[in-house]
Design an enzyme around this catalytic site. Structure first.
Site, PDB file in Angstrom:
ATOM      1  CB  THR A 130      -3.025   4.239  -2.550  1.00 11.49           C
ATOM      2  OG1 THR A 130      -2.681   3.043  -1.852  1.00 11.49           O
ATOM      3  CG2 THR A 130      -3.967   3.891  -3.686  1.00 11.49           C
ATOM      4  CD  GLU A 131       0.928   8.839  -6.871  1.00 10.24           C
ATOM      5  OE1 GLU A 131       0.769   8.877  -8.104  1.00 10.24           O
ATOM      6  OE2 GLU A 131       1.931   9.303  -6.292  1.00 10.24           O
ATOM      7  N   GLY A 135      -2.750   2.925  -7.865  1.00 12.37           N
ATOM      8  CA  GLY A 135      -3.186   1.826  -7.015  1.00 12.37           C
ATOM      9  C   GLY A 135      -2.023   1.147  -6.329  1.00 12.37           C
ATOM     10  CB  SER A 136      -1.254  -2.417  -5.813  1.00  7.61           C
ATOM     11  OG  SER A 136      -2.398  -2.581  -5.015  1.00  7.61           O
ATOM     12  N   PRO A 244       5.818  -6.155   5.545  1.00  6.09           N
ATOM     13  CG  PRO A 244       7.543  -7.732   5.236  1.00  6.09           C
ATOM     14  CD  PRO A 244       7.185  -6.280   5.021  1.00  6.09           C
ATOM     15  CD  GLU A 246       0.380  -1.433   5.360  1.00  7.86           C
ATOM     16  OE1 GLU A 246      -0.690  -0.921   4.971  1.00  7.86           O
ATOM     17  OE2 GLU A 246       1.492  -1.163   4.847  1.00  7.86           O
ATOM     18  CD  GLN A 283     -26.544 -32.872  10.397  1.00 10.77           C
ATOM     19  OE1 GLN A 283     -27.015 -32.818   9.256  1.00 10.77           O
ATOM     20  NE2 GLN A 283     -26.239 -34.006  11.001  1.00 10.77           N
ATOM     21  CG  LEU A 341     -25.374 -19.421  10.993  1.00 13.08           C
ATOM     22  CD1 LEU A 341     -24.268 -19.941  11.903  1.00 13.08           C
ATOM     23  CD2 LEU A 341     -26.334 -20.556  10.618  1.00 13.08           C
ATOM     24  N   GLY A 368      -2.406  -4.208   0.148  1.00 13.29           N
ATOM     25  CA  GLY A 368      -2.119  -5.214  -0.870  1.00 13.29           C
ATOM     26  C   GLY A 368      -3.304  -6.149  -1.008  1.00 13.29           C
TER      27      GLY A 368
END
Length: 384
Positions: A130-131, A135-136, A244, A246, A283, A341, A368
């Site tokens: 990544t730069e 980016g991607s 894949p 990763e 519930q 919760l 990604g």
């Protein structure tokens, strides 16, 4: 059950017992302080190396355990189940990503030099794609390496690099042919002790605080020609080959982390009382947790399917994208429902669920983003 499956299960049980003892003795007593300090000591990697936890599925000749791929994934899953997502992220890069790059693409000389040191923790590694402005978009990267005699001159920068500030070796993606787009990308094994390498200030994040995330700079950095990983110009193909695994690792972490959040929540709602009964008797609580359990089990089934495909070298880029998308989106949804919760207590640092919430958020971004995963899946269905 086949003999092979029985052997893997026995191996998993043996390693799991060892991993849990190690975490209980060496990591959990110190982890909160590391998170508060936004820093994990470099010695942690030496300690994991001595315990035999690094590169577990690499061949014995490199000082590794030659265990099954399943063991490497189990370690990450258990780290995340225990709420150690920062550690799991660094482990994923070092042991589950960089090591296979070397094993699958590297020369014997490169493997003999780096893998034993990685197995002991003497060398910590990172992967720099990544730069700041790309980016991607791997094809749009600006970092470049120019061949000069028996060396390359490396210039550029990378950002959001896990293990970046402490790494002793970084696999760097760089353009060796600026005019060739994705086909002009090459990979290099960069020794960070060489002149011309520097890092910026550690990047502080909203979650995974003790995970080392850095910005790297290469200024007229002279690296030897034998630092080239694989063939020149085939970097993008290698990335597609290794991504894949990763993304599968991210899915494993998501499932472990979601299970850990669910365990914490079940324990809380069965003890916390409101309006004369436990929160677990309402519930809404029961229905929410039933939905969480069901979605978690569906992702576990998808993971099991693709782990099996990966073991047969049949898992595709599209498979990995679907798995990462489903598992990490489930993770975010689950930790959000679980924190709700806990009520106001869930928003305090006193309760670990708050860290689970913060740590999960990046999972749909790195390796990604979910949007990129959807595009990868759509290309598999419809083409470009």
């Amino acid at each position: 059950m086949s003999d092979n499956n029985a052997a893997i299960n026995e191996e998993l049980t043996m390693f799991k017992d060892m991993v849990l003892r190690f975490m209980d003795q060496e990591i959990l007593p110190n982890y909160s302080k590391w998170e508060d300090d936004h820093h994990m000591p470099r010695e942690v990697w030496h300690t994991m190396g001595r315990a035999g936890m690094l590169l577990v599925d690499m061949p014995e000749k490199y000082g590794a355990a030659d265990a099954s791929f399943d063991v490497c994934q189990m370690i990450q899953e258990e780290m995340c189940r225990l709420g150690l997502h920062s550690l799991a992220t660094g482990y994923n890069i070092h042991a589950n990503i960089v090591a296979p790059y070397l094993l699958n693409i590297g020369t014997e000389e490169q493997k003999d030099y780096w893998l034993p040191k990685m197995a002991t923790g003497e060398v910590l590694t990172a992967l720099a794609m990544t730069e700041p402005n790309a980016g991607s978009d791997v094809a749009g990267m600006k970092t470049n390496a120019v061949k000069e005699g028996d060396s390359y001159i490396l210039n550029g920068s990378k950002v959001f690099i896990t293990n970046g500030n402490q790494a002793d070796m970084v696999i760097v993606c760089a353009k060796t042919d600026p005019k060739a787009g994705a086909k002009g990308v090459s990979l290099f094994l960069v020794d960070t002790s060489l002149p011309g390498f520097s890092t910026g200030k550690p990047i502080h994040k909203i979650g995974q605080h003790s995970s080392d995330t850095g910005e790297l700079f290469f200024e007229n950095m002279k690296i030897p020609a034998n630092a080239l990983l694989g063939e020149e110009g085939r970097g993008f193909a290698y990335l597609m080959q290794e991504l894949p695994r990763e993304r599968l690792g991210c899915a494993v972490q998501a499932i472990g982390h979601a299970q850990g959040a669910l365990d914490l929540t079940i324990d809380y709602v069965t003890q916390r009382k409101a309006f004369g009964q436990t929160v677990g008797q309402f519930q809404n609580t029961r229905f929410k947790l039933a939905e969480c359990q069901t979605e978690l089990e569906m992702c576990k089934a998808l993971l099991e399917k693709h782990m099996d495909k990966f073991s047969r070298d049949e898992m595709t880029v599209t498979d990995a994208a679907m798995l990462k998308l489903a598992a990490t989106e489930m993770q975010l949804k689950m930790v959000n429902e679980c924190l709700q919760l806990f009520g106001g207590y869930g928003y305090t640092d006193e309760y670990p669920i708050s860290r689970f919430y913060r740590d999960a958020r990046v999972q749909t971004i790195y390796a990604g983003s979910s949007e990129i995963m959807k595009e990868v899946i759509a290309r598999g269905m419809l083409g470009r």
